[in-house]
Design an enzyme around this catalytic site. Structure first.
Site, PDB file in Angstrom:
ATOM      1  N   SER A   1     -11.888  22.219 -16.725  1.00 28.15           N
ATOM      2  CA  SER A   1     -11.425  20.886 -16.330  1.00 28.15           C
ATOM      3  C   SER A   1     -10.158  20.483 -17.088  1.00 28.15           C
ATOM      4  CB  SER A   1     -12.530  19.855 -16.583  1.00 28.15           C
ATOM      5  OG  SER A   1     -12.982  19.945 -17.924  1.00 28.15           O
TER       6      SER A   1
ATOM      7  N   THR B   1      -2.965 -14.213  16.080  1.00 23.86           N
ATOM      8  CA  THR B   1      -4.360 -13.787  16.007  1.00 23.86           C
ATOM      9  C   THR B   1      -4.515 -12.804  17.154  1.00 23.86           C
ATOM     10  OG1 THR B   1      -5.180 -15.510  17.485  1.00 23.86           O
ATOM     11  CG2 THR B   1      -5.196 -16.035  15.135  1.00 23.86           C
ATOM     12  N   HIS B   2      -5.312 -11.801  16.980  1.00 26.00           N
ATOM     13  CA  HIS B   2      -5.477 -10.729  17.978  1.00 26.00           C
ATOM     14  C   HIS B   2      -4.129 -10.094  18.336  1.00 26.00           C
ATOM     15  CE1 HIS B   2      -9.533 -12.436  18.761  1.00 26.00           C
ATOM     16  NE2 HIS B   2      -8.886 -13.573  18.554  1.00 26.00           N
TER      17      HIS B   2
ATOM     18  N   SER C   1      15.497  10.411  10.580  1.00 24.64           N
ATOM     19  CA  SER C   1      14.971  11.531  11.365  1.00 24.64           C
ATOM     20  C   SER C   1      16.001  12.650  11.356  1.00 24.64           C
ATOM     21  CB  SER C   1      14.710  11.056  12.790  1.00 24.64           C
ATOM     22  OG  SER C   1      14.753  12.146  13.682  1.00 24.64           O
TER      23      SER C   1
ATOM     24  N   LYS D   1      17.408   6.653  13.728  1.00 23.44           N
ATOM     25  CA  LYS D   1      16.121   6.216  13.195  1.00 23.44           C
ATOM     26  C   LYS D   1      16.149   5.783  11.732  1.00 23.44           C
ATOM     27  CE  LYS D   1      12.429   7.661  14.876  1.00 23.44           C
ATOM     28  NZ  LYS D   1      11.257   6.948  15.240  1.00 23.44           N
TER      29      LYS D   1
ATOM     30  N   GLU E   1       4.119   3.564   5.608  1.00 22.39           N
ATOM     31  CA  GLU E   1       3.201   4.473   6.303  1.00 22.39           C
ATOM     32  C   GLU E   1       2.364   5.273   5.305  1.00 22.39           C
ATOM     33  OE1 GLU E   1       5.451   5.440  10.476  1.00 22.39           O
ATOM     34  OE2 GLU E   1       6.240   6.346   8.674  1.00 22.39           O
TER      35      GLU E   1
ATOM     36  N   LYS F   1     -13.832  13.001 -12.254  1.00 20.62           N
ATOM     37  CA  LYS F   1     -12.514  12.742 -12.846  1.00 20.62           C
ATOM     38  C   LYS F   1     -11.363  12.776 -11.838  1.00 20.62           C
ATOM     39  CE  LYS F   1     -14.327  14.076 -16.355  1.00 20.62           C
ATOM     40  NZ  LYS F   1     -15.749  13.873 -16.049  1.00 20.62           N
TER      41      LYS F   1
END
Ligand code: ARG
Length: 467
Positions: free
Chosen positions: A24, A160-161, A291, A297, A304, A339
């Site tokens: 370890s 909302t939604h 990109s 882009k 993300e 750990k």
């Protein structure tokens, strides 16, 4: 293969592949600092128990201090041929003390087990990292405050939604995130207050510690409060529990999972609002990438990744919970596997909070775009119109809701509320007209309501109503 801390009863050499499999050191070297604290403390205990003379204790402590200095200066390089950090440090102590006093160096491990060391080390790590996470959360809060301050007069549509709801001050929108992270802060603070680090010999034979021994440890705990940076230490109540308990890791991983869920929701909002479809926010370029194919882009990679790491952070919690499930008392080697998930979650959260604080400070709001939406989409003020009917004409809210709903259907059909004629409006309610709609269904009116509206319900009393 470096020297091991065990082996007396073994006749055969350990299998090379198995040795590698069970090591370890490549991750528990992160506990080196705490392992030294445990050893320094233990040396004093052995001196009090007359197992070490004062001279011997001083020699051992000096050796340990030398290693600690290296660690704190960032100069410590783990010996990856060792089994674990305890072995690595023991070997270094032996080296520092020198061949002549090897017997003395070997006395360091008297009356203690690695099982007690690892419980102590991991708890100390959790405490220290929590303090750091608290201070990073403070940093994030001040970034939100900064963004709110420089945009204090801006309103945005709320959702909302994921459907447009009402116009709200941008600072309230940010305030919702500030409160999420405030709760995280409080959870961590409580964790810090509640947790004691158990100290004691940790061998099972000492599951009940004698009074004299207890007193000696208590004195040391008090004496070392400073060295341990004001952490709360207490004498092991029951060494069986002390070495088999991993609740604190599970609790911390739970707290971090909730914090991660908040970071992920924040990331998702900012990803969404920076799309061309919304176009409300301009994300700081320093935290985006491009990109290799499409030259136009600008991708929100930081956000993300934050959203993506949620899988890892939740997984780490589930991993430890599952490892602990069904383990017989007390320590079992399975527990070594707590750990990596712990370190992984702590390190990811640390990075995310650090970067998010810089990121939020640099987000800009596209004021013109937002203002255009707030001006053009009058349905955002449908609630204000219903409130007006309630307050001005004592219409029940249910009926007002119905009336406005019907007006909206007509608005959508005609392509704009200004196109709905007075005669049509009056069919829904006689007091309605284009002039009322103009006065009420706009940002200025919504703002005036908001500023006087203590309940946040859009229904303040005692303010002049448009006719
Ligand atoms: N490396 C172990 C862990 O992380 C600690 C020591 C193991 N003890 C033992 N007897 N093998 O949990």
């Amino acid at each position: 293969m470096a020297k091991k801390l065990w082996g007396g009863r073994f006749k055969k050499e350990i299998d090379k592949d198995f040795f590698k499999f069970q090591k370890s050191i490549h991750y528990d070297y992160k506990l080196a600092e705490y392992d030294i604290y445990h050893s320094r403390f233990h040396v004093e205990l052995l001196e009090k128990a007359n197992i070490l003379t004062n001279k011997e204790a001083t020699a051992l402590d000096n050796a340990l201090y030398g290693i600690l200095k290296q660690i704190l200066e960032g100069k410590f390089k783990p010996d990856l041929s060792c089994e674990d950090i305890h072995t690595d440090i023991q070997n270094r102590v032996e080296k520092k003390i020198g061949k002549k006093a090897i017997k003395l160096a070997l006395k360091l491990h008297t009356l203690r087990s690695r099982n007690a060391q690892i419980a102590f080390d991991t708890k100390s790590y959790c405490k220290k990292k929590n303090e750091l996470i608290c201070s990073l959360l403070k940093g994030l809060k001040s970034s939100f405050d900064h963004l709110a301050r420089i945009n204090k007069d801006i309103y945005i549509p709320s959702y909302t939604h994921t459907q447009r709801a009402q116009a709200i001050p941008f600072r309230d929108y940010l305030g919702a995130f500030t409160l999420m992270f405030k709760r995280d802060y409080e959870r961590i603070e409580k964790f810090l207050q509640d947790y004691f680090i158990d100290i004691g010999p940790g061998t099972l034979a000492n599951s009940s510690i004698s009074d004299t021994y207890q007193k000696a440890i208590e004195n040391l705990v008090n004496k070392h409060k400073k060295m341990f940076r004001d952490y709360s230490y207490k004498v092991m109540e029951n060494s069986l529990d002390a070495i088999s308990n991993r609740d604190f890791i599970i609790e911390l991983l739970s707290i971090l999972s909730i914090l991660q869920m908040h970071l992920s929701r924040l990331a998702e909002d900012f990803i969404l609002y920076s799309t061309k479809e919304f176009n409300f926010f301009n994300l700081p370029e320093e935290f985006c990438t491009g990109s290799s194919l499409m030259p136009h882009k600008k991708n929100p990679d930081f956000l993300e990744l934050v959203r993506g790491y949620t899988g890892r952070i939740y997984g780490n919690l589930i991993s430890v919970l599952t490892t602990m499930k069904g383990l017989p008392l007390t320590y079992n080697r399975d527990m070594q596997l707590d750990k990596e998930p712990l370190f992984s979650s702590v390190e990811i959260i640390e990075d995310e909070l650090k970067i998010m604080a810089k990121f939020i400070k640099k987000v800009t709001i596209k004021r013109e775009v937002v203002e255009k939406v707030l001006e053009e989409d009058r349905t955002l003020y449908a609630t204000e119109l219903a409130d007006w009917l309630v307050r001005k004409h004592a219409v029940s809210f249910k009926q007002a809701h119905d009336i406005v709903g019907k007006i909206i259907i007509l608005t959508e059909k005609k392509g704009g509320i200004e196109k709905v004629k007075d005669v049509e409006l009056k069919k829904f309610y006689p007091e309605l007209s284009q002039s009322v709609i103009k006065q009420i269904m706009n940002l200025k009116y919504a703002k005036s309501i908001k500023s006087l509206n203590l309940l946040g319900l859009g229904m303040p009393s005692g303010i002049p109503l448009p006719k």
